[in-house]
Enzyme design. Structure first.
Site, mmCIF file in Angstrom:
data_model
loop_
_atom_site.group_PDB
_atom_site.id
_atom_site.type_symbol
_atom_site.label_atom_id
_atom_site.label_comp_id
_atom_site.label_asym_id
_atom_site.label_seq_id
_atom_site.Cartn_x
_atom_site.Cartn_y
_atom_site.Cartn_z
ATOM 1 N N LYS A 167 23.838 32.294 93.438
ATOM 2 C CA LYS A 167 24.383 30.977 93.771
ATOM 3 C C LYS A 167 23.947 30.669 95.196
ATOM 4 O O LYS A 167 24.400 31.294 96.150
ATOM 5 C CB LYS A 167 25.908 30.958 93.679
ATOM 6 C CG LYS A 167 26.505 29.592 94.085
ATOM 7 C CD LYS A 167 27.987 29.684 94.356
ATOM 8 C CE LYS A 167 28.548 28.355 94.879
ATOM 9 N NZ LYS A 167 27.950 27.959 96.192
ATOM 10 N N SER A 222 33.528 33.968 104.044
ATOM 11 C CA SER A 222 34.834 33.912 104.689
ATOM 12 C C SER A 222 35.845 34.781 103.959
ATOM 13 O O SER A 222 35.716 35.069 102.764
ATOM 14 C CB SER A 222 35.339 32.473 104.725
ATOM 15 O OG SER A 222 35.655 32.024 103.409
ATOM 16 N N GLY A 224 37.576 32.523 101.107
ATOM 17 C CA GLY A 224 36.728 32.323 99.935
ATOM 18 C C GLY A 224 36.466 33.622 99.198
ATOM 19 O O GLY A 224 36.506 33.679 97.962
ATOM 20 N N GLY A 225 36.197 34.679 99.961
ATOM 21 C CA GLY A 225 35.927 35.971 99.342
ATOM 22 C C GLY A 225 37.131 36.526 98.617
ATOM 23 O O GLY A 225 37.002 37.080 97.522
ATOM 24 N N GLU A 280 31.728 41.144 101.763
ATOM 25 C CA GLU A 280 31.760 41.378 103.215
ATOM 26 C C GLU A 280 32.388 40.122 103.802
ATOM 27 O O GLU A 280 31.802 39.047 103.740
ATOM 28 C CB GLU A 280 30.342 41.629 103.735
ATOM 29 C CG GLU A 280 30.296 42.114 105.169
ATOM 30 C CD GLU A 280 30.113 40.955 106.125
ATOM 31 O OE1 GLU A 280 31.139 40.529 106.722
ATOM 32 O OE2 GLU A 280 29.003 40.474 106.272
ATOM 33 N N CYS A 293 28.713 38.071 111.619
ATOM 34 C CA CYS A 293 29.897 38.810 111.173
ATOM 35 C C CYS A 293 30.193 39.988 112.085
ATOM 36 O O CYS A 293 31.308 40.520 112.067
ATOM 37 C CB CYS A 293 29.710 39.297 109.741
ATOM 38 S SG CYS A 293 28.111 40.061 109.411
ATOM 39 N N GLU A 315 39.914 36.661 112.814
ATOM 40 C CA GLU A 315 38.566 36.283 113.240
ATOM 41 C C GLU A 315 38.486 34.800 113.600
ATOM 42 O O GLU A 315 39.046 33.949 112.908
ATOM 43 C CB GLU A 315 37.558 36.571 112.121
ATOM 44 C CG GLU A 315 36.124 36.217 112.483
ATOM 45 C CD GLU A 315 35.160 36.420 111.331
ATOM 46 O OE1 GLU A 315 33.955 36.619 111.590
ATOM 47 O OE2 GLU A 315 35.604 36.367 110.166
#
Length: 506
Positions: A184, A242, A245-246, A265, A302, A391
Site C-alpha cells: 500500500k 504512527s 495508525g499502527g 515500527e 523515528c 513522541e
C-alpha cells in the site's frame, strides 16, 4: 538531460497496471499535482488473490533465483535514479542530497538481503537423526527449516519514501524470504511510489517471474489499509508509521478469524543519558551534535533524539544553554505534509502546556513547516507524568534535569519501549553506565555510546525495533538481515522421505 517522470496513477496487480474510478490528488511540496487511483475492496481482493496464486511457485524458487531477482530490482531502481529523486523532492520537500542518499541506502539494503539467502544461515536448519534403538522409546528422524509464511502486506512510510516504502526493507526482506508482497503506497508520495513500483515490475518481467509476486495499490483512505490487513489471504504485515495508525492496524490483525503477525515500527523518543564526566569534558560538543541530530530532516526520523537526561548543575546548564543557542539559530524546514506539520505544532503546544515544563526555544511554524523547539523539566515531573514521554514527530526536544544518578536510573526505569537509548560517557562514568545498561537493554533494541541515533546502519547486526510501543514485536527488526526471519516460520519434517523435503533440506 534526464526526462522527467509523469505518473499515470494506476495500480499494479498481477503484472498489469489497472485504473480505478475513484481517485485522489497528490499534494506536493513543489511542482504539479497528479491524480492517482484510490483502490477499493475489489482491487485489494484481486491483488491478494494474485499474490496467493503466485506463492506456490515463488516460494519454491531457488535461493539463487531470489537473489538474482533482488539484484535486478536494485539495478532497475538505479537506472531510474534521477527521475526517482526529482519526483521524490517535489512530493516530499526533502533535499536532493537526502533523496540521493536514501536511494543508495535502498538499493544497498536490497542487495544486502540477496547475500544471506545465498549463504543460507537464515534458514536455521536443524537435524536430529533417528535413534531406533533408544530406550524406552525410539527417536524419529527430525529435520527443521524455516519456510515462507505466504503473501505479505507492506505499508509505505511517510518519512522514508524509498528506504521504508515501496521497495524498502519490509518488501525486500519478504521477497528474500520467498513471500509475494502487496504494497500500500503512502499518499504523501504516490508518484515516488509509482516509479519505484515500475522498477520492480520491470525486474519481475526480466526475471521471468509471475506478476503476482509484487502488487502496488494506492489510496488516501484508512479503509484501504484496513481492508488489506483483514484480507484472509494476507499472512503477515510490515508497517512503519504512527503509534495511533499502527495500533489500529495491529488490533485488526489480532481480531481476524485467523490472527496474523503485525510487524509495526511505531515510534520512539530515543532518550540520551548524559553522564557527568562526559558533560563536563565535552558538553558543548554534545549540545552541537544533539541539535544537529534533532533537526536533521526536520526531525522526521523515528530515531530522532527527543529527550536528554542530565544531572542538574553548572556543566549541564551550560550544555542546555549551548543547545538552546544552536536551535534558536535554525530556521524553518519543510515537512513531509501539511498534516504532519500541523500535528507537530499541536503536539509541541501540548507538551509546552504540561505542568512543570518550561519553554526554552519555540517559534511559530509556517504551513507545512517546522521550527525547532526545546523544553526543560525536572526528573520529578517526568516520573509523575507519562505524557512527557510521548513522541513529538519533528524537531522538538525535552531536557530532563535530575537531582542525581539515582534519579536518572529511576527515569530510565520509567521508560516505555524505545528504538534506541544512548549513553554519553567518559571513562570516569563507567560505574554509572554499568548501572544503566541492564535497565536500558530491557527498554530498547539498540544501545549507543557517545553517538547520536539518527544513523541506522544497514547490516547483519543491526536491530531496528524494541519493546512496545517502539514496535509491536520486539523479537524482530525491520533493518538488517535478521529482518528476513519475520516472514518465515519453522516447519519440522518427521521421517519424511528425501523426495518430499523442500530443496533447502535436500
Amino acid at each position: 538531460m534526464t526526462q522527467s517522470f509523469t505518473p499515470h496513477g494506476k495500480h499494479l496487480i498481477g503484472g498489469e497496471w489497472i485504473a480505478s474510478p475513484a481517485t485522489f490528488s497528490s499534494q506536493p511540496a513543489e511542482g504539479p499535482s497528479h491524480a492517482f487511483g484510490d483502490a477499493g475492496s475489489e482491487l485489494v481482493d484481486q491483488a491478494c488473490r494474485s499474490a496467493e496464486e503466485t506463492f506456490w511457485s515463488y516460494s519454491a524458487t531457488s535461493r539463487a533465483e531470489r537473489a538474482a531477482f533482488l539484484n535486478a530490482i536494485a539495478d532497475e531502481i538505479e537506472a531510474l535514479g534521477e527521475q526517482i529523486t526529482e519526483i521524490g523532492v517535489q512530493e516530499t520537500g526533502l533535499p536532493t542530497a537526502r533523496l540521493q542518499g536514501e536511494r543508495g541506502r535502498t538499493t544497498g539494503q536490497i542487495r544486502l538481503f540477496a547475500s544471506p539467502i545465498l549463504e543460507d544461515d537464515y534458514l536455521d536448519r536443524r537435524h536430529d537423526t533417528a535413534l531406533p534403538d533408544r530406550q524406552p522409546l525410539p527417536r524419529p528422524d527430525l529435520k527443521m527449516v524455516q519456510r515462507p509464511l505466504g503473501p505479505v502486506a507492506v505499508f509505505g512510510a511517510s518519512n522514508f519514501p524509498l528506504a521504508f516504502s515501496t521497495a524498502g526493507g519490509d518488501t525486500a526482506s519478504a521477497l528474500a524470504a520467498g513471500c509475494p508482497v502487496v504494497v500500500k503506497g503512502h499518499p504523501a508520495h504516490p508518484g515516488t511510489g509509482e516509479i519505484v513500483a515500475e522498477a520492480i515490475a520491470a525486474a519481475v518481467k526480466n526475471s521471468g517471474l509471475p506478476g503476482g509476486v509484487f502488487s502496488f495499490l494506492q489510496g488516501a483512505s484508512h479503509e484501504l489499509g484496513s481492508t488489506l490487513v483483514q484480507h484472509q489471504l494476507i499472512k503477515a504485515v510490515g508497517f512503519t508509521g504512527s503509534l495511533g495508525g499502527g495500533r489500529a492496524l495491529y488490533d485488526l490483525c489480532a481480531a481476524r478469524p485467523e490472527p496474523i503477525p503485525f510487524f509495526g515500527e511505531l515510534g520512539s523518543v530515543n532518550p540520551m543519558f548524559l553522564l557527568p564526566g562526559a558533560v563536563k569534558a565535552r558538553g558543548a560538543a554534545i549540545a552541537e551534535g544533539w541539535a544537529g541530530s534533532l533537526t536533521m530532516g526536520a526531525g522526521q526520523f523515528c530515531t530522532n533524539p527527543g529527550v536528554a537526561v542530565a544531572v542538574d548543575g553548572p556543566e549541564s546548564n551550560a550544555l542546555l544553554e549551548a543547545t538552546r543557542n544552536a536551535l534558536a539559530a535554525m530556521g524553518s524546514q519543510t515537512m513531509l505534509t501539511e498534516a504532519i506539520a500541523k500535528a507537530y505544532a499541536d503536539r509541541r503546544d501540548r507538551l509546552a502546556a504540561i505542568a512543570g515544563v518550561q519553554e526554552q526555544v519555540s517559534s511559530a511554524c509556517p504551513p507545512r513547516g517546522a521550527t525547532p523547539a526545546l523544553y526543560v523539566t525536572s526528573g520529578e515531573a517526568w516520573l509523575n507524568n507519562d505524557a512527557l514521554g510521548e513522541e513529538v514527530f519533528g524537531p522538538a526536544a525535552l531536557f530532563v534535569r535530575v537531582t542525581n544518578l539515582e534519579e536518572m536510573a529511576k527515569v530510565a526505569q520509567s521508560l516505555h519501549g524505545q528504538l534506541t537509548c544512548t549513553l554519553h560517557m567518559d571513562s570516569g562514568d563507567t560505574e554509572a553506565a554499568k548501572r544503566l545498561v541492564p535497565i536500558l537493554e530491557r527498554k530498547a533494541g539498540r544501545l549507543l555510546a557517545n553517538g547520536f541515533p539518527t544513523g541506522v546502519e544497514v547490516s547483519s547486526a543491526m536491530v531496528h525495533g524494541g519493546p512496545y510501543p517502539a514496535s509491536t514485536n520486539f523479537g524482530a527488526t525491520s533493518v538488517g538481515t535478521l529482518a528476513i526471519r519475520r516472514f518465515l516460520r519453522p516447519v519440522c519434517y518427521q521421517n519424511m522421505p528425501d523426495d518430499l523435503l523442500p530443496a533447502e533440506l535436500g
